[in-house]
Design a protein around this motif. Structure first.
Motif, PDB file in Angstrom:
ATOM      1  N   LEU A   1     -51.792  76.699 -33.093  1.00  0.00           N
ATOM      2  CA  LEU A   1     -50.474  76.141 -32.862  1.00  0.00           C
ATOM      3  C   LEU A   1     -50.368  74.663 -32.137  1.00  0.00           C
ATOM      4  O   LEU A   1     -49.697  73.894 -32.448  1.00  0.00           O
ATOM      5  CB  LEU A   1     -49.856  77.103 -31.542  1.00  0.00           C
ATOM      6  N   GLU A   2     -51.647  74.448 -31.332  1.00  0.00           N
ATOM      7  CA  GLU A   2     -51.684  73.035 -30.886  1.00  0.00           C
ATOM      8  C   GLU A   2     -51.917  72.007 -31.988  1.00  0.00           C
ATOM      9  O   GLU A   2     -51.470  71.132 -31.888  1.00  0.00           O
ATOM     10  CB  GLU A   2     -53.069  73.342 -29.954  1.00  0.00           C
ATOM     11  N   ALA A   3     -52.784  72.589 -33.005  1.00  0.00           N
ATOM     12  CA  ALA A   3     -53.094  71.549 -33.946  1.00  0.00           C
ATOM     13  C   ALA A   3     -51.629  71.195 -34.964  1.00  0.00           C
ATOM     14  O   ALA A   3     -51.450  70.103 -35.076  1.00  0.00           O
ATOM     15  CB  ALA A   3     -54.076  72.272 -35.093  1.00  0.00           C
ATOM     16  N   ILE A   4     -51.140  72.478 -35.192  1.00  0.00           N
ATOM     17  CA  ILE A   4     -49.776  72.164 -35.962  1.00  0.00           C
ATOM     18  C   ILE A   4     -48.890  70.982 -35.157  1.00  0.00           C
ATOM     19  O   ILE A   4     -48.138  70.305 -35.593  1.00  0.00           O
ATOM     20  CB  ILE A   4     -49.277  73.466 -36.338  1.00  0.00           C
ATOM     21  N   GLU A   5     -48.586  71.559 -33.774  1.00  0.00           N
ATOM     22  CA  GLU A   5     -47.566  70.668 -33.123  1.00  0.00           C
ATOM     23  C   GLU A   5     -48.135  69.306 -32.861  1.00  0.00           C
ATOM     24  O   GLU A   5     -47.359  68.294 -32.709  1.00  0.00           O
ATOM     25  CB  GLU A   5     -47.445  71.343 -31.567  1.00  0.00           C
TER      26      GLU A   5
ATOM     27  N   ASN B   1     -53.293  60.349 -34.013  1.00  0.00           N
ATOM     28  CA  ASN B   1     -52.025  61.120 -33.392  1.00  0.00           C
ATOM     29  C   ASN B   1     -52.808  62.810 -32.998  1.00  0.00           C
ATOM     30  O   ASN B   1     -52.619  63.256 -31.836  1.00  0.00           O
ATOM     31  CB  ASN B   1     -50.828  61.231 -33.867  1.00  0.00           C
ATOM     32  N   VAL B   2     -53.172  63.385 -34.130  1.00  0.00           N
ATOM     33  CA  VAL B   2     -54.038  64.696 -33.954  1.00  0.00           C
ATOM     34  C   VAL B   2     -54.852  64.605 -33.018  1.00  0.00           C
ATOM     35  O   VAL B   2     -54.914  65.261 -32.112  1.00  0.00           O
ATOM     36  CB  VAL B   2     -54.247  65.181 -35.291  1.00  0.00           C
ATOM     37  N   LYS B   3     -55.598  63.464 -32.986  1.00  0.00           N
ATOM     38  CA  LYS B   3     -57.009  63.586 -32.467  1.00  0.00           C
ATOM     39  C   LYS B   3     -56.589  63.224 -30.903  1.00  0.00           C
ATOM     40  O   LYS B   3     -57.177  64.308 -29.915  1.00  0.00           O
ATOM     41  CB  LYS B   3     -58.102  62.199 -32.673  1.00  0.00           C
ATOM     42  N   LYS B   4     -55.767  62.339 -30.386  1.00  0.00           N
ATOM     43  CA  LYS B   4     -55.279  62.153 -29.247  1.00  0.00           C
ATOM     44  C   LYS B   4     -54.657  63.086 -28.611  1.00  0.00           C
ATOM     45  O   LYS B   4     -54.918  63.482 -27.365  1.00  0.00           O
ATOM     46  CB  LYS B   4     -54.603  60.847 -29.180  1.00  0.00           C
ATOM     47  N   THR B   5     -53.734  63.676 -29.311  1.00  0.00           N
ATOM     48  CA  THR B   5     -53.093  64.775 -28.689  1.00  0.00           C
ATOM     49  C   THR B   5     -53.834  66.018 -28.335  1.00  0.00           C
ATOM     50  O   THR B   5     -53.740  66.611 -27.238  1.00  0.00           O
ATOM     51  CB  THR B   5     -51.690  65.215 -29.782  1.00  0.00           C
ATOM     52  N   MET B   6     -54.608  66.281 -28.988  1.00  0.00           N
ATOM     53  CA  MET B   6     -55.409  67.691 -29.056  1.00  0.00           C
ATOM     54  C   MET B   6     -56.531  67.449 -27.808  1.00  0.00           C
ATOM     55  O   MET B   6     -57.063  68.080 -27.183  1.00  0.00           O
ATOM     56  CB  MET B   6     -56.065  68.259 -30.059  1.00  0.00           C
ATOM     57  N   GLU B   7     -57.147  66.107 -27.903  1.00  0.00           N
ATOM     58  CA  GLU B   7     -58.130  65.771 -26.613  1.00  0.00           C
ATOM     59  C   GLU B   7     -57.137  66.008 -25.576  1.00  0.00           C
ATOM     60  O   GLU B   7     -57.608  66.493 -24.464  1.00  0.00           O
ATOM     61  CB  GLU B   7     -58.670  64.417 -27.158  1.00  0.00           C
ATOM     62  N   GLU B   8     -56.253  65.272 -25.397  1.00  0.00           N
ATOM     63  CA  GLU B   8     -55.375  65.340 -24.128  1.00  0.00           C
ATOM     64  C   GLU B   8     -54.919  66.626 -23.769  1.00  0.00           C
ATOM     65  O   GLU B   8     -54.715  67.022 -22.636  1.00  0.00           O
ATOM     66  CB  GLU B   8     -54.166  64.708 -24.272  1.00  0.00           C
TER      67      GLU B   8
END
Length: 249
Positions: free
Chosen positions: A156-160, A184-191
């Motif tokens: 879910l986190e990855a898709i979002e 964006n995927v990298k930054k969002t998931m790391e956050e």
């Protein structure tokens, strides 16, 4: 991408890195040089440079080496002019091979690649001969031991965050994204608290090419010979073989 996992290959490759540290630093330096040459020497303003610097630091490349590569690219130090190229060809058993290089001498590099292919039962091809068999993707791996989140939560986190799909393999979650969505995927998931075992933009084969033991052994020698070349940055292929062959690759 079902049925294709890079995770084991990444683990095997890391086990051999210590013996090739100097060569790894050289390849990182070329990546940094090219990224800085194309987009400027400030990692805060150049996402491509920031990515390759992060990868270099993950391999414990000294900051002085990183700064020197950036200064060469921006003209603060004298250095060679490198060009990024991709060569394509066929390996033993008809396997597809793509080789990414960074070179200051195209003639030398092409000659060395041609020799490596012909010596190991393959042949260097024309541009486009196998590229259509690969997809360029943002690729992330989360070691399942580094997160308390379950499979559904990670997906879910990855898709979002903008990822296209996720696969659960032994010991890891593999996440794929469009290259344009990579940062964006990298930054969002790391956050969100996730730590990536690896994160890169790479070539993923659409289908795998099964080979017998003889062709597999020749492919091992070809890949090792290519990876030992100073100009070669990455080698991509679609070989599918038994575990003993894949261990060597």
């Amino acid at each position: 991408m079902a049925g294709h996992s890079k995770w084991k290959n990444i683990q095997r490759r890391k086990n051999a890195q210590d013996a090739k540290r100097g060569k790894i630093f050289m390849k990182h330096a070329k990546d940094i040089y090219l990224a800085a040459k194309q987009g400027g020497g400030d990692p805060d303003m150049n996402a491509s440079l920031r990515l390759v610097v992060e990868k270099a630091k993950a391999d414990n490349m000294p900051n002085d080496n990183i700064d020197r590569a950036i200064k060469k690219a921006t003209g603060d130090l004298d250095g060679a002019n490198f060009e990024e190229l991709t060569y394509e060809g066929y390996g033993p058993g008809g396997t597809a091979v793509m080789v990414e290089v960074l070179t200051d001498n195209k003639n030398r590099t092409a000659s060395e690649l041609r020799h490596a292919f012909s010596k190991n039962g393959g042949n260097l091809g024309e541009n486009g001969c196998v590229a259509f068999m690969f997809d360029r993707k943002g690729y992330f791996v989360i070691d399942r031991e580094t997160t308390d989140a379950d499979e559904d939560t990670v997906m879910l986190e990855a898709i979002e965050a903008g990822a296209e799909e996720m696969e659960t393999v032994e010991g890891a979650y593999e996440i794929y994204a469009d290259p344009e969505d990579f940062q964006n995927v990298k930054k969002t998931m790391e956050e969100s608290g996730f730590t990536f075992e690896t994160s890169e933009i790479t070539m993923i084969p659409q289908t795998m090419s099964a080979v017998d033991e003889e062709a597999g052994n020749k492919m091992v020698k070809l890949v090792q010979m290519l990876e030992d070349m100073e100009d070669v940055q990455e080698v991509h292929h679609n070989i599918e073989a038994d575990e003993a062959i894949m261990e060597q690759l």
